[in-house]
Motif scaffolding. Sequence first.
Motif, PDB file in Angstrom:
ATOM      1  N   ALA A  23      78.126  22.226 100.892  1.00 26.16           N
ATOM      2  CA  ALA A  23      77.885  20.812 101.199  1.00 26.16           C
ATOM      3  C   ALA A  23      77.400  20.082  99.942  1.00 26.16           C
ATOM      4  O   ALA A  23      77.839  18.966  99.645  1.00 26.16           O
ATOM      5  N   GLU A  24      76.489  20.723  99.195  1.00 27.43           N
ATOM      6  CA  GLU A  24      75.992  20.133  97.946  1.00 27.43           C
ATOM      7  C   GLU A  24      77.127  19.995  96.930  1.00 27.43           C
ATOM      8  O   GLU A  24      77.238  18.979  96.243  1.00 27.43           O
ATOM      9  N   LEU A  25      77.988  21.013  96.858  1.00 28.35           N
ATOM     10  CA  LEU A  25      79.129  20.971  95.949  1.00 28.35           C
ATOM     11  C   LEU A  25      80.067  19.816  96.318  1.00 28.35           C
ATOM     12  O   LEU A  25      80.538  19.081  95.441  1.00 28.35           O
ATOM     13  N   GLU A  26      80.345  19.637  97.584  1.00 33.59           N
ATOM     14  CA  GLU A  26      81.191  18.528  98.032  1.00 33.59           C
ATOM     15  C   GLU A  26      80.558  17.181  97.687  1.00 33.59           C
ATOM     16  O   GLU A  26      81.243  16.249  97.259  1.00 33.59           O
ATOM     17  N   LYS A  27      79.242  17.108  97.869  1.00 32.29           N
ATOM     18  CA  LYS A  27      78.525  15.876  97.537  1.00 32.29           C
ATOM     19  C   LYS A  27      78.649  15.582  96.034  1.00 32.29           C
ATOM     20  O   LYS A  27      78.944  14.459  95.636  1.00 32.29           O
ATOM     21  N   VAL A  28      78.468  16.610  95.199  1.00 33.26           N
ATOM     22  CA  VAL A  28      78.579  16.444  93.745  1.00 33.26           C
ATOM     23  C   VAL A  28      80.005  16.078  93.358  1.00 33.26           C
ATOM     24  O   VAL A  28      80.225  15.212  92.501  1.00 33.26           O
ATOM     25  N   ARG A  29      80.985  16.709  94.004  1.00 32.78           N
ATOM     26  CA  ARG A  29      82.388  16.373  93.724  1.00 32.78           C
ATOM     27  C   ARG A  29      82.686  14.912  94.075  1.00 32.78           C
ATOM     28  O   ARG A  29      83.388  14.217  93.336  1.00 32.78           O
ATOM     29  N   ALA A  30      82.190  14.471  95.218  1.00 29.15           N
ATOM     30  CA  ALA A  30      82.406  13.080  95.629  1.00 29.15           C
ATOM     31  C   ALA A  30      81.741  12.127  94.629  1.00 29.15           C
ATOM     32  O   ALA A  30      82.329  11.105  94.250  1.00 29.15           O
ATOM     33  N   GLU A  31      80.527  12.459  94.192  1.00 26.97           N
ATOM     34  CA  GLU A  31      79.840  11.628  93.198  1.00 26.97           C
ATOM     35  C   GLU A  31      80.602  11.625  91.877  1.00 26.97           C
ATOM     36  O   GLU A  31      80.705  10.590  91.212  1.00 26.97           O
ATOM     37  N   ALA A  32      81.140  12.785  91.495  1.00 27.15           N
ATOM     38  CA  ALA A  32      81.916  12.867  90.254  1.00 27.15           C
ATOM     39  C   ALA A  32      83.171  12.013  90.350  1.00 27.15           C
ATOM     40  O   ALA A  32      83.529  11.303  89.394  1.00 27.15           O
ATOM     41  N   GLU A  33      83.833  12.049  91.488  1.00 30.93           N
ATOM     42  CA  GLU A  33      85.040  11.233  91.681  1.00 30.93           C
ATOM     43  C   GLU A  33      84.684   9.748  91.640  1.00 30.93           C
ATOM     44  O   GLU A  33      85.387   8.949  91.026  1.00 30.93           O
ATOM     45  N   GLU A  34      83.569   9.389  92.276  1.00 30.73           N
ATOM     46  CA  GLU A  34      83.119   7.995  92.253  1.00 30.73           C
ATOM     47  C   GLU A  34      82.793   7.573  90.818  1.00 30.73           C
ATOM     48  O   GLU A  34      83.132   6.468  90.394  1.00 30.73           O
ATOM     49  N   SER A  35      82.168   8.467  90.068  1.00 27.80           N
ATOM     50  CA  SER A  35      81.849   8.169  88.667  1.00 27.80           C
ATOM     51  C   SER A  35      83.118   7.985  87.841  1.00 27.80           C
ATOM     52  O   SER A  35      83.177   7.124  86.959  1.00 27.80           O
ATOM     53  N   LYS A  36      84.135   8.813  88.123  1.00 29.51           N
ATOM     54  CA  LYS A  36      85.415   8.669  87.416  1.00 29.51           C
ATOM     55  C   LYS A  36      86.029   7.301  87.687  1.00 29.51           C
ATOM     56  O   LYS A  36      86.533   6.642  86.779  1.00 29.51           O
ATOM     57  N   VAL A  37      85.990   6.866  88.942  1.00 26.28           N
ATOM     58  CA  VAL A  37      86.540   5.561  89.309  1.00 26.28           C
ATOM     59  C   VAL A  37      85.750   4.455  88.599  1.00 26.28           C
ATOM     60  O   VAL A  37      86.334   3.523  88.043  1.00 26.28           O
ATOM     61  N   LEU A  38      84.419   4.566  88.606  1.00 27.78           N
ATOM     62  CA  LEU A  38      83.585   3.566  87.929  1.00 27.78           C
ATOM     63  C   LEU A  38      83.868   3.547  86.426  1.00 27.78           C
ATOM     64  O   LEU A  38      83.922   2.477  85.811  1.00 27.78           O
ATOM     65  N   LEU A  39      84.073   4.724  85.840  1.00 27.91           N
ATOM     66  CA  LEU A  39      84.368   4.808  84.411  1.00 27.91           C
ATOM     67  C   LEU A  39      85.715   4.148  84.099  1.00 27.91           C
ATOM     68  O   LEU A  39      85.830   3.388  83.140  1.00 27.91           O
ATOM     69  N   ARG A  40      86.723   4.435  84.923  1.00 29.52           N
ATOM     70  CA  ARG A  40      88.029   3.798  84.726  1.00 29.52           C
ATOM     71  C   ARG A  40      87.920   2.283  84.831  1.00 29.52           C
ATOM     72  O   ARG A  40      88.470   1.542  84.020  1.00 29.52           O
ATOM     73  N   THR A  41      87.186   1.821  85.826  1.00 31.35           N
ATOM     74  CA  THR A  41      86.988   0.382  86.016  1.00 31.35           C
ATOM     75  C   THR A  41      86.273  -0.219  84.813  1.00 31.35           C
ATOM     76  O   THR A  41      86.662  -1.278  84.316  1.00 31.35           O
ATOM     77  N   ALA A  42      85.238   0.457  84.328  1.00 34.15           N
ATOM     78  CA  ALA A  42      84.491  -0.035  83.170  1.00 34.15           C
ATOM     79  C   ALA A  42      85.381  -0.085  81.928  1.00 34.15           C
ATOM     80  O   ALA A  42      85.304  -1.036  81.140  1.00 34.15           O
ATOM     81  N   ARG A  43      86.222   0.915  81.759  1.00 31.26           N
ATOM     82  CA  ARG A  43      87.136   0.920  80.605  1.00 31.26           C
ATOM     83  C   ARG A  43      88.121  -0.245  80.678  1.00 31.26           C
ATOM     84  O   ARG A  43      88.418  -0.886  79.675  1.00 31.26           O
TER      85      ARG A  43
END
Length: 118
Positions: A29-49
Amino acid sequence: KEPPAKADKMKAALQALKERREALEAAEAELEKVRAEAEESKVLLRTARIELATERASSASLERTTSALRSDLAFLRTELDAARRGPEVASRAAELEAARAAREDAARERDEARRTEA
């Protein structure tokens, strides 16, 4: 029936397995949570770029526009100064022409006076 020691060992082993399964499920469950946060961070990074690239392009365009406006302003100031000085220049040119004419008249009169004296 099984001997009590063996039953206790089996209960302990089952309890240990249950605890491991719960720990594994919590870790998953923690791994899934971290994966979801990582994916959200990737989207935010793409948007910021994308936003950064847009800002850079906008900034470059603004710099070009500012440079062109400064150039236009310098040209208009030069024209305005020329227009303001125009009457002065014309007036000065007329004064200079009048002074030249007066000098020429004075030179003629002097020459005539010399001729009449001679």
